[in-house]
Design a protein around this motif. Structure first.
Motif, mmCIF file in Angstrom:
data_model
loop_
_atom_site.group_PDB
_atom_site.id
_atom_site.type_symbol
_atom_site.label_atom_id
_atom_site.label_comp_id
_atom_site.label_asym_id
_atom_site.label_seq_id
_atom_site.Cartn_x
_atom_site.Cartn_y
_atom_site.Cartn_z
ATOM 1 N N GLY A 86 0.792 -1.218 0.000
ATOM 2 C CA GLY A 86 0.000 0.000 0.000
ATOM 3 C C GLY A 86 0.825 1.270 0.000
ATOM 4 O O GLY A 86 0.284 2.360 -0.159
ATOM 5 N N SER A 87 2.127 1.143 0.174
ATOM 6 C CA SER A 87 2.987 2.321 0.219
ATOM 7 C C SER A 87 3.717 2.524 -1.099
ATOM 8 O O SER A 87 3.793 1.619 -1.945
ATOM 9 N N LEU A 88 4.270 3.719 -1.275
ATOM 10 C CA LEU A 88 5.043 4.073 -2.451
ATOM 11 C C LEU A 88 6.434 4.521 -2.021
ATOM 12 O O LEU A 88 6.597 5.161 -0.969
ATOM 13 N N LEU A 89 7.438 4.207 -2.840
ATOM 14 C CA LEU A 89 8.797 4.643 -2.559
ATOM 15 C C LEU A 89 8.981 6.101 -2.999
ATOM 16 O O LEU A 89 8.125 6.687 -3.654
ATOM 17 N N ARG A 90 10.112 6.659 -2.626
ATOM 18 C CA ARG A 90 10.416 8.042 -3.009
ATOM 19 C C ARG A 90 10.468 8.155 -4.529
ATOM 20 O O ARG A 90 10.859 7.221 -5.230
ATOM 21 N N PRO A 91 10.084 9.321 -5.073
ATOM 22 C CA PRO A 91 10.051 9.470 -6.531
ATOM 23 C C PRO A 91 11.434 9.402 -7.170
ATOM 24 O O PRO A 91 12.412 9.949 -6.642
ATOM 25 N N GLU A 92 11.495 8.703 -8.303
ATOM 26 C CA GLU A 92 12.690 8.659 -9.142
ATOM 27 C C GLU A 92 12.370 9.456 -10.397
ATOM 28 O O GLU A 92 11.500 9.061 -11.178
ATOM 29 N N CYS A 93 13.039 10.563 -10.611
ATOM 30 C CA CYS A 93 12.681 11.479 -11.685
ATOM 31 C C CYS A 93 13.710 11.456 -12.814
ATOM 32 O O CYS A 93 14.902 11.237 -12.586
ATOM 33 N N GLN A 94 13.208 11.684 -14.027
ATOM 34 C CA GLN A 94 14.087 11.798 -15.181
ATOM 35 C C GLN A 94 13.464 12.755 -16.178
ATOM 36 O O GLN A 94 12.233 12.903 -16.241
ATOM 37 N N GLN A 95 14.313 13.429 -16.945
ATOM 38 C CA GLN A 95 13.852 14.343 -17.983
ATOM 39 C C GLN A 95 13.964 13.640 -19.331
ATOM 40 O O GLN A 95 15.037 13.159 -19.701
ATOM 41 N N LEU A 96 12.835 13.590 -20.057
ATOM 42 C CA LEU A 96 12.806 12.937 -21.350
ATOM 43 C C LEU A 96 13.107 13.932 -22.467
ATOM 44 O O LEU A 96 12.988 15.147 -22.285
ATOM 45 N N ALA A 97 13.484 13.411 -23.624
ATOM 46 C CA ALA A 97 13.953 14.270 -24.708
ATOM 47 C C ALA A 97 12.833 15.086 -25.335
ATOM 48 O O ALA A 97 13.043 16.237 -25.732
ATOM 49 N N ASP A 98 11.632 14.508 -25.438
ATOM 50 C CA ASP A 98 10.516 15.183 -26.098
ATOM 51 C C ASP A 98 9.464 15.572 -25.065
ATOM 52 O O ASP A 98 9.259 14.868 -24.079
ATOM 53 N N SER A 99 8.747 16.659 -25.319
ATOM 54 C CA SER A 99 7.667 17.074 -24.427
ATOM 55 C C SER A 99 6.370 16.398 -24.845
ATOM 56 O O SER A 99 6.218 15.950 -25.982
ATOM 57 N N SER A 100 5.415 16.322 -23.914
ATOM 58 C CA SER A 100 4.093 15.798 -24.219
ATOM 59 C C SER A 100 3.050 16.594 -23.459
ATOM 60 O O SER A 100 3.357 17.238 -22.448
ATOM 61 N N THR A 101 1.818 16.538 -23.953
ATOM 62 C CA THR A 101 0.722 17.250 -23.288
ATOM 63 C C THR A 101 -0.085 16.325 -22.384
ATOM 64 O O THR A 101 -0.672 16.773 -21.405
ATOM 65 N N VAL A 102 -0.139 15.021 -22.722
ATOM 66 C CA VAL A 102 -0.923 14.068 -21.936
ATOM 67 C C VAL A 102 -0.169 12.750 -21.833
ATOM 68 O O VAL A 102 0.669 12.424 -22.680
ATOM 69 N N ILE A 103 -0.491 11.985 -20.776
ATOM 70 C CA ILE A 103 0.136 10.682 -20.568
ATOM 71 C C ILE A 103 -0.925 9.653 -20.208
ATOM 72 O O ILE A 103 -2.044 9.998 -19.823
ATOM 73 N N ALA A 104 -0.547 8.377 -20.319
ATOM 74 C CA ALA A 104 -1.428 7.285 -19.909
ATOM 75 C C ALA A 104 -0.577 6.035 -19.752
ATOM 76 O O ALA A 104 0.577 5.983 -20.193
ATOM 77 N N ALA A 105 -1.150 5.029 -19.115
ATOM 78 C CA ALA A 105 -0.501 3.733 -18.989
ATOM 79 C C ALA A 105 -1.164 2.745 -19.937
ATOM 80 O O ALA A 105 -2.382 2.758 -20.112
ATOM 81 N N LEU A 106 -0.361 1.895 -20.552
ATOM 82 C CA LEU A 106 -0.859 0.829 -21.416
ATOM 83 C C LEU A 106 -0.438 -0.495 -20.785
ATOM 84 O O LEU A 106 0.667 -0.991 -21.033
ATOM 85 N N PRO A 107 -1.298 -1.090 -19.931
ATOM 86 C CA PRO A 107 -0.934 -2.346 -19.263
ATOM 87 C C PRO A 107 -0.668 -3.467 -20.258
ATOM 88 O O PRO A 107 -1.299 -3.551 -21.313
ATOM 89 N N VAL A 108 0.264 -4.328 -19.890
ATOM 90 C CA VAL A 108 0.622 -5.497 -20.686
ATOM 91 C C VAL A 108 0.471 -6.722 -19.798
ATOM 92 O O VAL A 108 1.038 -6.765 -18.706
ATOM 93 N N PRO A 109 -0.308 -7.738 -20.213
ATOM 94 C CA PRO A 109 -0.494 -8.922 -19.369
ATOM 95 C C PRO A 109 0.844 -9.581 -19.023
ATOM 96 O O PRO A 109 1.667 -9.849 -19.896
ATOM 97 N N PHE A 110 1.062 -9.795 -17.737
ATOM 98 C CA PHE A 110 2.237 -10.514 -17.246
ATOM 99 C C PHE A 110 3.553 -9.853 -17.665
ATOM 100 O O PHE A 110 4.572 -10.516 -17.864
ATOM 101 N N GLY A 111 3.531 -8.532 -17.787
ATOM 102 C CA GLY A 111 4.757 -7.831 -18.154
ATOM 103 C C GLY A 111 4.724 -6.390 -17.702
ATOM 104 O O GLY A 111 3.807 -5.957 -17.000
ATOM 105 N N ARG A 112 5.736 -5.648 -18.092
ATOM 106 C CA ARG A 112 5.832 -4.243 -17.740
ATOM 107 C C ARG A 112 4.842 -3.413 -18.547
ATOM 108 O O ARG A 112 4.771 -3.549 -19.773
ATOM 109 N N ALA A 113 4.083 -2.571 -17.874
ATOM 110 C CA ALA A 113 3.175 -1.668 -18.577
ATOM 111 C C ALA A 113 3.982 -0.674 -19.396
ATOM 112 O O ALA A 113 5.067 -0.240 -18.993
ATOM 113 N N MET A 114 3.464 -0.304 -20.552
ATOM 114 C CA MET A 114 4.087 0.741 -21.353
ATOM 115 C C MET A 114 3.594 2.107 -20.886
ATOM 116 O O MET A 114 2.490 2.240 -20.359
#
Length: 382
Positions: A86-114
């Motif tokens: 139920g808890s979350l670890l401290r944030p790990e931040c990174q700056q990406l090369a391109d900007s975006s206006t919106v984000i979302a998660a794309l779950p993948v069965p039995f794997g890492r979500a995109m």
């Protein structure tokens, strides 16, 4: 303006808008629950600077949901890993090369979500072994379009989650189908304005999902039989000013669900429900009130529906300007208070995720100042 039936690719399950998640309160589940008993636990605060939006999924593939935020600058993302209790670890931040206006998660069965990011194109990212997100590929949007929202859904019923993108420009909704190698375009919807929210669920109790689009001034609904017909309001459907929603409440009347749209300028909910036995016709002239949320001092600022106690029925959860978080259940054509909690601060958005694997999701909120993430424990027990 007349609308035809859904494109063939949308005649199956479109899924639900990322923002449409199940919510749980923290009171103990059961019909004898009363407001004021324990249910929603004490919020845990996680400082994160300049939050613009959130995505929730298992990004690192360890089986536990994580929370990912994007900064207002459009470049910086921060990952708060879930550890399963139920808890979350401290944030790990990174700056990406391109900007975006919106984000979302794309779950993948039995794997890492995109991780999806969109602006003039939709980009897929994945979290690498070194804990850094890396670009997979990009899919262009229509010319001169700028993404305003992302919805994840199985549009064509092939078991892969697809993406609906709301954009500026002449085609406000674009459909991207997932393939083994990426996305392919499946057409667009031409609408009067850019939708504020999308919802794809069974809104009329026929066991087939329908697509509801909330525009700034109206609600539009499509299904396998074409566009919805309306009863009790104008031929163009229910009209709004400053709407929030749409929210789907189970068993509203006669065993059928109902869509709720909060009209912030008037302070009540417009109820949209199917007419039994009619050919895809919805009653839209009825209204409902939110008990305890009736004055400008407690205006609703965010809301969503979810199954709080794991009984298979969705409840309505709303956050208001007074810092309150309130849950309501549908009971014979009215909303009944179920539980409430004072968060101690106003929030701007709500999401949910089952962070501790007890089959009842925790509530995740972003502060109004957009400088912290609040995790509200769900204390319901079966």
């Amino acid at each position: 303006m007349k609308w035809g039936p859904l494109p063939e690719c949308l005649r199956f399950a479109l899924g639900s808008w990322l923002g449409v998640l199940g919510l749980c309160g923290s009171l103990g589940c059961g019909a004898d629950h009363v407001v004021g008993s324990i249910g929603l636990g004490t919020p845990v605060h996680h400082p994160v600077a300049a939050i613009a939006s959130l995505a929730v999924a298992d990004f690192d593939g360890d089986g536990h949901p994580d929370v990912l935020s994007q900064d207002r600058d459009g470049f910086t993302v921060c990952l708060l890993r879930g550890v399963g209790d139920g808890s979350l670890l401290r944030p790990e931040c990174q700056q990406l090369a391109d900007s975006s206006t919106v984000i979302a998660a794309l779950p993948v069965p039995f794997g890492r979500a995109m991780f999806l990011r969109a602006k003039s194109e939709v980009a897929r990212w994945t979290l690498g072994a070194g804990g850094r997100f890396a670009l997979i590929d990009k899919s262009p949007l229509p010319a001169n379009a700028s993404a305003q929202g992302l919805a994840v859904a199985d549009v064509d019923g092939d078991g892969r989650l697809d993406v609906l993108v709301t954009t500026t420009g002449p085609q406000p909704v674009s459909v991207l189908l997932s393939t083994a190698t990426g996305f392919r375009s499946a057409g667009q919807y031409v609408l009067p304005t850019v939708p504020k929210e999308l919802l794809y669920q069974d809104v009329d109790g026929d066991h087939h999902p329908e697509l509801a689009m909330l525009l700034p001034d109206r609600l539009m609904v499509w299904g396998e039989r074409g566009q919805a017909r309306w009863s009790g309001c104008s031929a163009d459907g229910p009209q709004f000013s400053r709407p929030l929603g749409p929210w789907l409440v189970s068993l509203w009347m006669g065993g059928l669900p109902a869509l709720m749209v909060f009209d912030a300028s008037l302070g009540f909910l417009r109820v949209v429900r199917a007419t039994p036995g009619a050919d895809f016709t919805f009653v839209c002239g009825e209204v409902a009130v939110l008990p305890g949320v009736t004055s400008p001092a407690v205006d609703v600022v965010a809301g969503m529906t979810t199954d709080l106690d794991g009984d298979g029925l969705t409840e309505l959860l709303v956050a208001s300007k007074d810092g309150g978080l309130r849950a309501f259940r549908g009971e014979d054509g009215r909303l009944a208070p179920w539980t409430e909690l004072q968060l101690g601060t106003q929030v701007s958005s709500l999401a949910v995720a089952d962070l501790n694997h007890d089959e009842r999701p925790e509530v995740i909120a972003v502060s109004d100042r957009r400088d912290e993430i609040l995790v509200v424990p769900n204390l319901f027990r079966r």
